[in-house]
Design an enzyme around this catalytic site. Structure first.
Site, PDB file in Angstrom:
ATOM      1  N   LYS A   1      58.812  54.707  56.538  1.00 32.75           N
ATOM      2  CA  LYS A   1      58.255  53.420  56.997  1.00 32.75           C
ATOM      3  C   LYS A   1      57.800  52.563  55.811  1.00 32.75           C
ATOM      4  O   LYS A   1      57.584  53.087  54.708  1.00 32.75           O
ATOM      5  CB  LYS A   1      57.091  53.679  57.958  1.00 32.75           C
ATOM      6  CG  LYS A   1      55.931  54.441  57.343  1.00 32.75           C
ATOM      7  CD  LYS A   1      54.964  54.936  58.428  1.00 32.75           C
ATOM      8  CE  LYS A   1      53.779  55.630  57.788  1.00 32.75           C
ATOM      9  NZ  LYS A   1      52.949  56.327  58.783  1.00 32.75           N
TER      10      LYS A   1
ATOM     11  N   TYR B   1      39.655  33.352  34.944  1.00 29.89           N
ATOM     12  CA  TYR B   1      38.934  32.576  35.961  1.00 29.89           C
ATOM     13  C   TYR B   1      37.472  32.991  36.035  1.00 29.89           C
ATOM     14  O   TYR B   1      37.144  34.177  36.035  1.00 29.89           O
ATOM     15  CB  TYR B   1      39.568  32.806  37.348  1.00 29.89           C
ATOM     16  CG  TYR B   1      40.858  32.057  37.568  1.00 29.89           C
ATOM     17  CD1 TYR B   1      40.906  30.664  37.535  1.00 29.89           C
ATOM     18  CD2 TYR B   1      42.034  32.751  37.838  1.00 29.89           C
ATOM     19  CE1 TYR B   1      42.102  29.988  37.742  1.00 29.89           C
ATOM     20  CE2 TYR B   1      43.233  32.081  38.062  1.00 29.89           C
ATOM     21  CZ  TYR B   1      43.256  30.696  38.007  1.00 29.89           C
ATOM     22  OH  TYR B   1      44.432  30.035  38.221  1.00 29.89           O
TER      23      TYR B   1
END
Ligand SMILES: *Cc1c(COP(=O)(O)O)cnc(C)c1O
Length: 356
Positions: free
Chosen positions: A40, A253
């Site tokens: 999956k 940042y």
């Protein structure tokens, strides 16, 4: 670095199919019964289209995915093998399952009735996860009226463990007890029980089909103990620039990291848009030449920065290992405050990928 990078690549994800196949064989040697592969989420981010044929080639004949779409993509790659869809059968898709020879995992009496006698199916019973599967009340109805199974071709009856990675968790024995009751109610049905960690809980958790995912891809099924599996991924990134910072100057940042000494800062072109978690800001690290290089400042969308002050050999054009045998996904997960599953399934789509 002993390999040729694709021209222009800022980061390279190497997937070691040999390690995945070796892990599959190791799990087969550990489990008393046969072993499936869970593919999956694109084989936990590593590429189901590559992983499925590799496992098929070493003898794997049972595969699980989460979605019907995933199964439709993989169906031609594993001819004749069992291919089952864990997340249940959405109304209206019955004929697709039947026509494509994909096994539904039926998780309610309503799904069971919709499937009817079309073909083989896996019956999912809930023994504690409380997500999908026949609940206690539905199991009682089934016990009272075995005719509900009439016409159904038994493939497996399965359940899923809640806390298999913790052998001390009481849930393991409780679920084993509940599953034993289901087994005696459905004596004709082969069983499917353990996930990766369940295989390591020992023979009490054996069944006719184990369903490992994580351990195939090198995650540690026995946390707190040495990892018996081989790491299957290596993620490396090119250093784009190195610059000098004076004391007090900041990186990235919001200036969350400031140089406490004259520093050299190396920038790579990998960020949170690539699955390199923002939670690694000033917490993660990379490996250069066997040495840890601390990640400093905020992880941006496409860029991360590292403190290379103590590594004069680290220059523009050097390659840092972000994930690999010396910094496995489980260790990255610890720094990011998540688990190895999330690190792997988040791996970005912008990496140059190499399959070995
Ligand atoms: C994901 C999943 C597995 C595989 O679990 P791992 O811990 O990755 O081995 C097995 N069974 C079910 C129902 C699952 O959802």
């Amino acid at each position: 670095m002993t390999r040729t990078e694709p021209a222009g690549a800022l980061a390279v994800l190497e997937v070691n199919l040999g390690a995945i196949c070796a892990n599959y064989r190791a799990l087969c040697a550990r489990h008393v019964g046969p072993v499936a592969a869970v593919l999956k989420a694109d084989a936990y981010g590593l590429g189901a289209a590559q992983v499925a044929p590799a496992l098929f080639a070493v003898g794997c004949r049972h595969f699980f995915v989460a979605l019907l779409d995933e199964a439709l993509t993989l169906r031609p790659l594993v001819p004749g093998a069992m291919l089952a869809v864990l997340n249940g059968m959405v109304p209206g898709t019955e004929d697709i399952y039947f026509n494509e020879a994909i096994d539904p995992v039926l998780g309610s009496l309503a799904e069971l009735q919709r499937w009817g006698g079309r073909g083989p199916a896996i019956l999912h019973v809930d023994t504690g996860m409380a997500r999908l599967g026949l609940d206690r009340e539905e199991l009682q109805r089934l016990a009272a009226d075995p005719g509900l199974l009439f016409g159904l071709t038994p493939r497996y009856v399965m359940t899923h463990l809640v806390a298999a990675e913790d052998p001390a968790d009481r849930a393991n024995a409780e679920q084993r007890g509940r599953f034993a009751a289901v087994r005696s109610m459905l004596p004709l049905w082969p069983t499917s029980f353990a996930n990766s960690s369940g295989i390591f809980l020992g023979p009490d958790f054996a069944s006719d089909l184990a369903r490992p995912g994580a351990a195939l891809y090198g995650l540690n099924p026995t946390p707190g103990q040495p990892n018996p599996m081989q790491t299957a991924v290596r993620l490396t990134a090119r250093v784009l620039q190195v610059r000098d910072l004076s004391v007090g100057e900041s990186v990235g940042y919001n200036a969350t990291w400031c140089a406490a000494r004259p520093s050299r800062i190396a920038a790579i072109g990998v960020g949170y848009a690539d699955g390199w978690a923002r939670a690694l800001s000033s917490r993660g690290h990379a490996i250069f030449d066997g040495t840890r290089v601390p990640l400093v400042g905020r992880v941006s969308m496409d860029i991360s920065t590292f403190d290379a002050t103590d590594l004069p050999g680290l220059v523009a054009g050097s390659w840092l290992e972000l994930i690999g045998p010396s910094h496995p996904p489980d260790a990255v997960a610890l720094e990011a405050g998540t688990n190895g599953y999330e690190i792997l399934t988040s791996l970005g789509r912008r990496y140059a990928r190499i399959y070995r």
